[in-house]
Design a protein around this motif. Sequence first.
Motif, PDB file in Angstrom:
ATOM      1  N   ASP A   8       0.807  -1.219   0.000  1.00 15.02           N
ATOM      2  CA  ASP A   8       0.000   0.000   0.000  1.00 15.02           C
ATOM      3  C   ASP A   8       0.841   1.271   0.000  1.00 15.02           C
ATOM      4  O   ASP A   8       0.341   2.339   0.353  1.00 15.02           O
ATOM      5  CB  ASP A   8      -0.933   0.002   1.213  1.00 15.02           C
ATOM      6  N   LYS A   9       2.104   1.162  -0.383  1.00 12.67           N
ATOM      7  CA  LYS A   9       2.946   2.356  -0.429  1.00 12.67           C
ATOM      8  C   LYS A   9       2.339   3.376  -1.393  1.00 12.67           C
ATOM      9  O   LYS A   9       1.707   3.019  -2.375  1.00 12.67           O
ATOM     10  CB  LYS A   9       4.369   2.002  -0.859  1.00 12.67           C
ATOM     11  N   THR A  10       2.557   4.643  -1.110  1.00  9.99           N
ATOM     12  CA  THR A  10       2.037   5.717  -1.977  1.00  9.99           C
ATOM     13  C   THR A  10       3.129   6.332  -2.837  1.00  9.99           C
ATOM     14  O   THR A  10       2.851   7.225  -3.623  1.00  9.99           O
ATOM     15  CB  THR A  10       1.380   6.813  -1.116  1.00  9.99           C
ATOM     16  N   GLU A  43      -1.027   9.717  -5.918  1.00  7.85           N
ATOM     17  CA  GLU A  43      -2.185   8.846  -5.836  1.00  7.85           C
ATOM     18  C   GLU A  43      -2.499   8.273  -7.216  1.00  7.85           C
ATOM     19  O   GLU A  43      -3.133   8.926  -8.044  1.00  7.85           O
ATOM     20  CB  GLU A  43      -3.381   9.627  -5.280  1.00  7.85           C
ATOM     21  N   LYS A  61      -3.973  -1.170  -8.709  1.00  4.85           N
ATOM     22  CA  LYS A  61      -2.729  -0.857  -8.026  1.00  4.85           C
ATOM     23  C   LYS A  61      -1.958  -2.150  -7.786  1.00  4.85           C
ATOM     24  O   LYS A  61      -2.449  -3.041  -7.083  1.00  4.85           O
ATOM     25  CB  LYS A  61      -3.033  -0.161  -6.703  1.00  4.85           C
ATOM     26  N   HIS A 108      10.856   5.854  -1.171  1.00  7.06           N
ATOM     27  CA  HIS A 108      10.400   7.230  -0.957  1.00  7.06           C
ATOM     28  C   HIS A 108      10.229   7.489   0.538  1.00  7.06           C
ATOM     29  O   HIS A 108      10.160   6.578   1.344  1.00  7.06           O
ATOM     30  CB  HIS A 108       9.121   7.545  -1.714  1.00  7.06           C
ATOM     31  N   PRO A 110       8.507   8.571   4.060  1.00  8.88           N
ATOM     32  CA  PRO A 110       7.156   8.517   4.628  1.00  8.88           C
ATOM     33  C   PRO A 110       6.644   9.931   4.900  1.00  8.88           C
ATOM     34  O   PRO A 110       7.426  10.851   5.120  1.00  8.88           O
ATOM     35  CB  PRO A 110       7.339   7.742   5.930  1.00  8.88           C
ATOM     36  N   HIS A 111       5.343  10.080   4.830  1.00 11.27           N
ATOM     37  CA  HIS A 111       4.680  11.346   5.157  1.00 11.27           C
ATOM     38  C   HIS A 111       3.708  11.041   6.289  1.00 11.27           C
ATOM     39  O   HIS A 111       2.554  10.709   6.041  1.00 11.27           O
ATOM     40  CB  HIS A 111       3.938  11.907   3.944  1.00 11.27           C
ATOM     41  N   GLU A 113       1.912   8.814   8.579  1.00 11.15           N
ATOM     42  CA  GLU A 113       1.563   7.405   8.430  1.00 11.15           C
ATOM     43  C   GLU A 113       1.534   6.982   6.959  1.00 11.15           C
ATOM     44  O   GLU A 113       1.580   5.799   6.654  1.00 11.15           O
ATOM     45  CB  GLU A 113       0.198   7.134   9.069  1.00 11.15           C
ATOM     46  N   ARG A 114       1.454   7.958   6.067  1.00  9.08           N
ATOM     47  CA  ARG A 114       1.412   7.633   4.634  1.00  9.08           C
ATOM     48  C   ARG A 114       2.794   7.177   4.163  1.00  9.08           C
ATOM     49  O   ARG A 114       3.808   7.730   4.545  1.00  9.08           O
ATOM     50  CB  ARG A 114       0.960   8.833   3.819  1.00  9.08           C
ATOM     51  N   ASN A 115       2.804   6.182   3.340  1.00 14.70           N
ATOM     52  CA  ASN A 115       3.995   5.637   2.709  1.00 14.70           C
ATOM     53  C   ASN A 115       4.976   5.035   3.717  1.00 14.70           C
ATOM     54  O   ASN A 115       6.167   4.940   3.446  1.00 14.70           O
ATOM     55  CB  ASN A 115       4.706   6.675   1.841  1.00 14.70           C
ATOM     56  N   SER A 116       4.500   4.638   4.885  1.00 17.50           N
ATOM     57  CA  SER A 116       5.395   4.094   5.898  1.00 17.50           C
ATOM     58  C   SER A 116       5.566   2.570   5.783  1.00 17.50           C
ATOM     59  O   SER A 116       6.420   2.005   6.451  1.00 17.50           O
ATOM     60  CB  SER A 116       4.892   4.451   7.299  1.00 17.50           C
TER      61      SER A 116
END
Length: 131
Positions: A8-10, A43, A61, A108, A110-111, A113-116
């Motif tokens: 689920d990485k962004t 996204e 995805k 990349h 993390p932002h 919790e996003r992309n963690s």
Amino acid sequence: MWLLEVGDKTGWDIGVASEEANRKGPISFKPAHGYWALVLYGEGCYAALADPKVSLSLTAKPQKVGVFLDHEEGLVSFYDLQVKGHIYSFTGCTFPKGLKLFPYFSPHLPHGERNSAPLVVSPVKQDALCP
């Protein structure tokens, strides 16, 4: 060949880098500079880092992406291993004899919790490709 579990990485970059690729200072992620890579940079925004960049429209995805390198044919290909579908191929690549090529990946930043989520790299089992 290798498999990257992108989950689920962004954001991520995955592909191949040559031993001659610049890894310090400003980096140009293009085949002419020793990089053959795909990127997820927003996204649902996927691209092949060709020259010029090629935007990719994926219907789903990918969770697991296979990277396949064929020295003789001059190909670097990417597949969605869950749906067993082709994503993109760099064709007409020139790999001089003796040139070392390596897996390239960037998870990349993390932002919050996003992309963690982790980016997991593993060898591809032959049965991953067969229905």
